[in-house]
Design a protein around this motif. Structure first.
Motif, short mmCIF file in Angstrom:
data_model
loop_
_atom_site.label_atom_id
_atom_site.label_comp_id
_atom_site.label_asym_id
_atom_site.label_seq_id
_atom_site.Cartn_x
_atom_site.Cartn_y
_atom_site.Cartn_z
N UNK A 1 0.81 -1.23 0.00
CA UNK A 1 0.00 0.00 0.00
C UNK A 1 0.84 1.27 0.00
N UNK A 2 2.13 1.12 -0.26
CA UNK A 2 3.03 2.28 -0.23
C UNK A 2 2.76 3.25 -1.37
N UNK A 3 2.33 2.74 -2.49
CA UNK A 3 2.07 3.60 -3.64
C UNK A 3 3.19 3.50 -4.66
N UNK A 4 2.86 3.86 -5.88
CA UNK A 4 3.83 3.81 -6.98
C UNK A 4 4.98 4.77 -6.73
N UNK A 5 6.17 4.28 -6.94
CA UNK A 5 7.36 5.11 -6.81
C UNK A 5 7.78 5.41 -5.38
N UNK A 6 7.08 4.83 -4.40
CA UNK A 6 7.42 5.07 -3.00
C UNK A 6 8.16 3.83 -2.48
N UNK A 7 9.33 4.04 -1.92
CA UNK A 7 10.10 2.93 -1.37
C UNK A 7 9.34 2.34 -0.18
N UNK A 8 9.03 1.03 -0.21
CA UNK A 8 8.26 0.42 0.88
C UNK A 8 8.87 0.60 2.27
N UNK A 9 10.20 0.51 2.36
CA UNK A 9 10.85 0.69 3.66
C UNK A 9 10.68 2.09 4.20
N UNK A 10 10.80 3.07 3.32
CA UNK A 10 10.62 4.47 3.71
C UNK A 10 9.17 4.72 4.12
N UNK A 11 8.24 4.18 3.35
CA UNK A 11 6.83 4.32 3.70
C UNK A 11 6.55 3.69 5.07
#
Length: 192
Positions: A143-153
């Protein structure tokens, strides 16, 4: 069982007793009440025996934090498994995190507020801490979104949960709006 195995088992049992007693005392009276003297009295071992396991309160806090991180990871994964679909999973994850913080305030403090001598977000981060973060990441990466790093999210989501837990517990946020805050967090941060 060899003498060495028995001694190792007894040592591990004593160490568990110290950690459980520290945790219990901290939950009842706060971390200021956790002293090596009080612990040695409660567990009925001398202070030198206690020091043979932990160099001091900081290491005991660290041991409680690691135990709490392992428990949190289990709770987060159980909540995520029980939910159906991404929205429910993220909501269940947020609720489980906040519930853990509410039910275990001294453990939560050991994990995130007090100095337990543990490294976060580094190579030498202990496995239970990495696993608790992984339990969040597993449900949030979708659910992080396109172009969003999952770890950062996951870090941002975790920081928001931590803020909610800390501010609510400190009486800075009205408790009657807790559920609305949780839902707002899920609705606004997660791409569902």
């Amino acid at each position: 069982m060899s003498v060495q195995e028995r001694k190792e088992r007894e040592r591990a049992d004593r160490e568990r007793l110290i950690v459980e007693t520290a945790r219990e005392l901290a939950e009842q009276q706060g971390w200021d009440a956790v002293t090596t003297r009080r612990l040695s009295e409660r567990i009925e071992y001398s202070q030198p025996v206690l020091y043979s396991h932990f160099r001091g309160k900081r290491e005991i806090i660290g041991a409680v934090a690691l135990q709490g991180a392992a428990e949190m990871a289990v709770a987060l994964r159980a909540a995520a498994r029980a939910a159906k679909g991404p929205r429910d999973r993220v909501t269940a994850l947020a609720r489980a995190y906040l519930d853990f913080a509410t039910r275990n305030p001294a453990v939560y403090d050991a994990m995130f507020q007090l100095d337990g001598g543990l490294a976060f977000a580094q190579e030498d981060t202990p496995e239970p801490l990495k696993d608790a973060f992984a339990a969040l990441l597993e449900s949030l990466e979708e659910v992080a979104g396109d172009g969003v790093h999952p770890g950062l999210f996951t870090e941002v989501f975790w920081a928001a949960l931590h803020g909610l837990a800390t501010l609510t517990r400190a009486g800075r946020l009205p408790p009657q709006d807790a559920e609305r805050r949780t839902q707002l967090l899920v609705d606004r941060l997660a791409v569902l």
